[in-house]
Design a protein around this motif. Structure first.
Motif, mmCIF file in Angstrom:
data_model
loop_
_atom_site.group_PDB
_atom_site.id
_atom_site.type_symbol
_atom_site.label_atom_id
_atom_site.label_comp_id
_atom_site.label_asym_id
_atom_site.label_seq_id
_atom_site.Cartn_x
_atom_site.Cartn_y
_atom_site.Cartn_z
ATOM 1 N N GLY A 57 0.822 -1.209 0.000
ATOM 2 C CA GLY A 57 0.000 0.000 0.000
ATOM 3 C C GLY A 57 0.860 1.265 0.000
ATOM 4 N N LEU A 58 2.184 1.100 -0.074
ATOM 5 C CA LEU A 58 3.115 2.245 -0.051
ATOM 6 C C LEU A 58 3.935 2.205 -1.341
ATOM 7 C CD1 LEU A 58 4.542 1.706 3.552
ATOM 8 C CD2 LEU A 58 2.576 3.108 2.907
ATOM 9 N N GLU A 59 4.764 3.205 -1.515
ATOM 10 C CA GLU A 59 5.742 3.095 -2.595
ATOM 11 C C GLU A 59 6.712 1.995 -2.190
ATOM 12 O OE1 GLU A 59 8.693 5.785 -5.244
ATOM 13 O OE2 GLU A 59 6.908 6.619 -4.308
ATOM 14 N N GLN A 60 6.775 0.904 -2.945
ATOM 15 C CA GLN A 60 7.589 -0.218 -2.455
ATOM 16 C C GLN A 60 8.760 -0.553 -3.365
ATOM 17 O OE1 GLN A 60 4.423 -3.166 -1.977
ATOM 18 N NE2 GLN A 60 5.219 -4.354 -3.689
ATOM 19 N N HIS A 61 9.838 -0.992 -2.723
ATOM 20 C CA HIS A 61 11.085 -1.320 -3.420
ATOM 21 C C HIS A 61 11.483 -2.719 -2.953
ATOM 22 C CE1 HIS A 61 11.349 3.080 -3.846
ATOM 23 N NE2 HIS A 61 10.946 3.082 -2.580
ATOM 24 N N VAL A 62 12.064 -3.491 -3.862
ATOM 25 C CA VAL A 62 12.503 -4.835 -3.469
ATOM 26 C C VAL A 62 14.027 -4.856 -3.416
ATOM 27 C CG1 VAL A 62 12.513 -7.280 -4.092
ATOM 28 C CG2 VAL A 62 10.452 -5.912 -4.473
ATOM 29 N N ILE A 63 14.565 -5.344 -2.300
ATOM 30 C CA ILE A 63 16.022 -5.513 -2.183
ATOM 31 C C ILE A 63 16.292 -7.010 -2.149
ATOM 32 C CG2 ILE A 63 18.048 -5.112 -0.727
ATOM 33 C CD1 ILE A 63 16.634 -2.640 0.415
ATOM 34 N N GLU A 64 17.007 -7.501 -3.159
ATOM 35 C CA GLU A 64 17.295 -8.938 -3.216
ATOM 36 C C GLU A 64 18.591 -9.241 -2.465
ATOM 37 O OE1 GLU A 64 17.326 -10.678 -7.105
ATOM 38 O OE2 GLU A 64 15.210 -10.188 -7.442
ATOM 39 N N VAL A 65 18.555 -10.308 -1.697
ATOM 40 C CA VAL A 65 19.735 -10.754 -0.951
ATOM 41 C C VAL A 65 19.968 -12.223 -1.301
ATOM 42 C CG1 VAL A 65 19.378 -9.111 0.947
ATOM 43 C CG2 VAL A 65 18.340 -11.381 1.090
ATOM 44 N N PRO A 66 21.139 -12.781 -0.980
ATOM 45 C CA PRO A 66 21.370 -14.198 -1.279
ATOM 46 C C PRO A 66 20.321 -15.079 -0.600
ATOM 47 C CG PRO A 66 23.414 -13.131 -0.640
ATOM 48 C CD PRO A 66 22.326 -12.144 -0.393
ATOM 49 N N ASP A 67 20.042 -16.217 -1.198
ATOM 50 C CA ASP A 67 19.017 -17.101 -0.648
ATOM 51 C C ASP A 67 19.564 -17.887 0.553
ATOM 52 O OD1 ASP A 67 16.332 -18.180 -0.927
ATOM 53 O OD2 ASP A 67 17.317 -20.082 -1.367
ATOM 54 N N GLY A 68 18.671 -18.233 1.454
ATOM 55 C CA GLY A 68 19.018 -19.117 2.573
ATOM 56 C C GLY A 68 20.012 -18.482 3.526
ATOM 57 N N GLU A 69 20.802 -19.346 4.179
ATOM 58 C CA GLU A 69 21.713 -18.914 5.244
ATOM 59 C C GLU A 69 22.728 -17.876 4.761
ATOM 60 O OE1 GLU A 69 20.772 -20.062 8.176
ATOM 61 O OE2 GLU A 69 22.365 -19.122 9.313
ATOM 62 N N ASP A 70 23.033 -17.867 3.453
ATOM 63 C CA ASP A 70 24.001 -16.903 2.914
ATOM 64 C C ASP A 70 23.527 -15.458 3.095
ATOM 65 O OD1 ASP A 70 25.625 -18.945 2.166
ATOM 66 O OD2 ASP A 70 24.995 -18.968 0.072
ATOM 67 N N ALA A 71 22.230 -15.274 3.350
ATOM 68 C CA ALA A 71 21.712 -13.909 3.578
ATOM 69 C C ALA A 71 22.237 -13.334 4.889
ATOM 70 C CB ALA A 71 20.180 -13.934 3.604
ATOM 71 N N LYS A 72 22.585 -14.228 5.818
ATOM 72 C CA LYS A 72 22.899 -13.765 7.180
ATOM 73 C C LYS A 72 24.383 -13.457 7.355
ATOM 74 C CE LYS A 72 20.952 -15.862 10.671
ATOM 75 N NZ LYS A 72 20.274 -16.799 11.583
ATOM 76 N N SER A 73 24.864 -12.455 6.598
ATOM 77 C CA SER A 73 26.280 -12.084 6.745
ATOM 78 C C SER A 73 26.376 -10.584 6.955
ATOM 79 C CB SER A 73 27.062 -12.487 5.486
ATOM 80 O OG SER A 73 26.715 -11.611 4.430
#
Ligand code: NAD
Length: 349
Positions: A57-73
């Motif tokens: 419902g807002l101006e929205q933007h998508v930020i892609e990060v690595p999938d799975g556990e690799d995102a948590k760095s």
């Protein structure tokens, strides 16, 4: 269905059921009326799913990060923070974590530290996320020295657990989630026999209620919340050993299932529960399709070393154990006893 997490000014609801993701815009409008922009943090494979039709419902933007556990760095955290700054996200705007536990942990942490804290809403898409990770405000990324070593408590403004999105989960990720479900079922002292008449939706609800109740009693894990680590002392150690072998050797929930089977054997060896409880644990795990057997690669020496290093073990062997009066966190369990139980458990496999 809404399950409240009542934490005074930090209270929020967990919304469950088919189509819950479509509540996103209304949730934001109600809880965050000053928000103008939304940054949705997710991975490319999740963005490609048919249910990825999130409307904030807002101006929205998508930020892609690595999938799975690799995102948590920390590297991904820095990249996400730079993107938030480039988008000009203000402290009234909202970060949306749309994914499994790895992405909601990362998104929650980014929201906790960007501008010293902006609101976050989680759209939990995995079973682990819906029954556990997205609820309760624990956020973190990993260091090479271990998992979740850098993080913060940052409660979301709402959590959406849409049962429709679970349809695209892989069998392994579904089973991984069921490891956490088994933990909740056992912590609630339920019997294996009553599992057969219980739907997945009811199981998710039971877990969310359990987690919400524990978080309300102990938001920052000073006491009772530690009981949610049932099965996790051996589980985390096993996960660590598995990770040293191959990235995909074991899911968190698969390791927790083994940890639950071990914990009840340890409780039995300490005279805290009878043998029927061991049988009940094994039956609960097998009814959910979980193995609960110690894999051959996990030697007693390696497991004991890894358990002593678990950050929640406080440098000794600490376990959540069943007993006559319910569950307790038991510190300073004898290494000789633990070794003996691991050896017997190993020979069962
Ligand atoms: N913060 C907490 O309280 C808490 C609690 C438990 C676990 N965790 C963390 O959660 C993480 C594990 O969560 P997880 O098991 O969700 O793993 P995950 O987030 O790594 O997701 C596993 C895989 O499932 C995919 N996936 C997610 N939803 C999907 C869907 N609907 N359809 C198809 N694929 C989908 C993901 O893209 C990923 O490839 C760990 O990092 C763990 O430390 C945090």
């Amino acid at each position: 269905m809404r399950i409240p997490v009542d934490l005074g000014r930090r209270s929020y609801d967990v919304v469950l059921g088919p189509g819950a993701r479509h509540e996103l815009a209304e949730l934001i409008q109600t809880r965050l009326p000053r928000a103008r922009e939304a940054a949705i943090i997710t991975s490319a494979p999740l963005r490609a799913q048919p249910w990825f039709d999130l409307q904030s419902g807002l101006e929205q933007h998508v930020i892609e990060v690595p999938d799975g556990e690799d995102a948590k760095s920390l590297t991904t955290l820095e990249r996400v923070s730079e993107s938030l700054a480039r988008l000009g996200l203000s402290r009234y705007d909202v970060v949306i974590g749309a994914g499994g536990g790895a992405i909601t942990d990362l998104a929650g942490f980014a929201a906790a530290v960007y501008l010293r804290g902006v609101p976050v809403v989680h759209v939990a898409t995995s079973l682990v996320g819906q029954v556990d990770a997205a609820i309760g405000g624990k956020t973190a990324v990993n260091l090479s020295a271990g998992k979740n070593l850098i993080g913060a408590f940052h409660q979301p403004a709402g959590v959406l657990c849409d049962s429709e999105v679970l349809a695209t989960l892989s069998e392994r990720d579904r089973l991984g989630g069921l490891g956490e479900v088994a933990k909740c079922w056992l912590l609630e002292d339920r019997r294996a026999a009553s599992l057969s008449g219980t739907s997945l939706a009811e199981l998710v609800k039971l877990c969310v209620q359990l987690k919400a109740g524990v978080v309300m009693m102990d938001e920052t894990e000073a006491g009772r919340r530690a009981l949610l680590n049932y099965g996790h002392t051996l589980g985390h150690a096993l996960e660590k050993l598995a990770l040293e072998r191959a990235r995909d050797e074991m899911r968190h929930g698969e390791a927790v299932a083994v940890g639950l089977a071990f914990a009840v054997r340890l409780a039995h060896a300490m005279g805290r529960v009878g043998s029927l409880e061991v049988v009940n644990h094994d039956q609960v795990l097998s009814a959910l399709g979980l193995s609960g057997r110690l894999p051959a690669f996990a030697s007693p020496d390696a497991l004991i070393a890894a358990m002593g290093r678990d950050k929640k073990a406080h440098h000794d062997l600490t376990f959540v154990l069943a007993g006559a009066e319910g569950f307790d966190v038991v510190h300073h369990v004898s290494e000789t006893l633990v070794r003996g139980v691991i050896e017997r458990f190993r020979s069962e496999a």
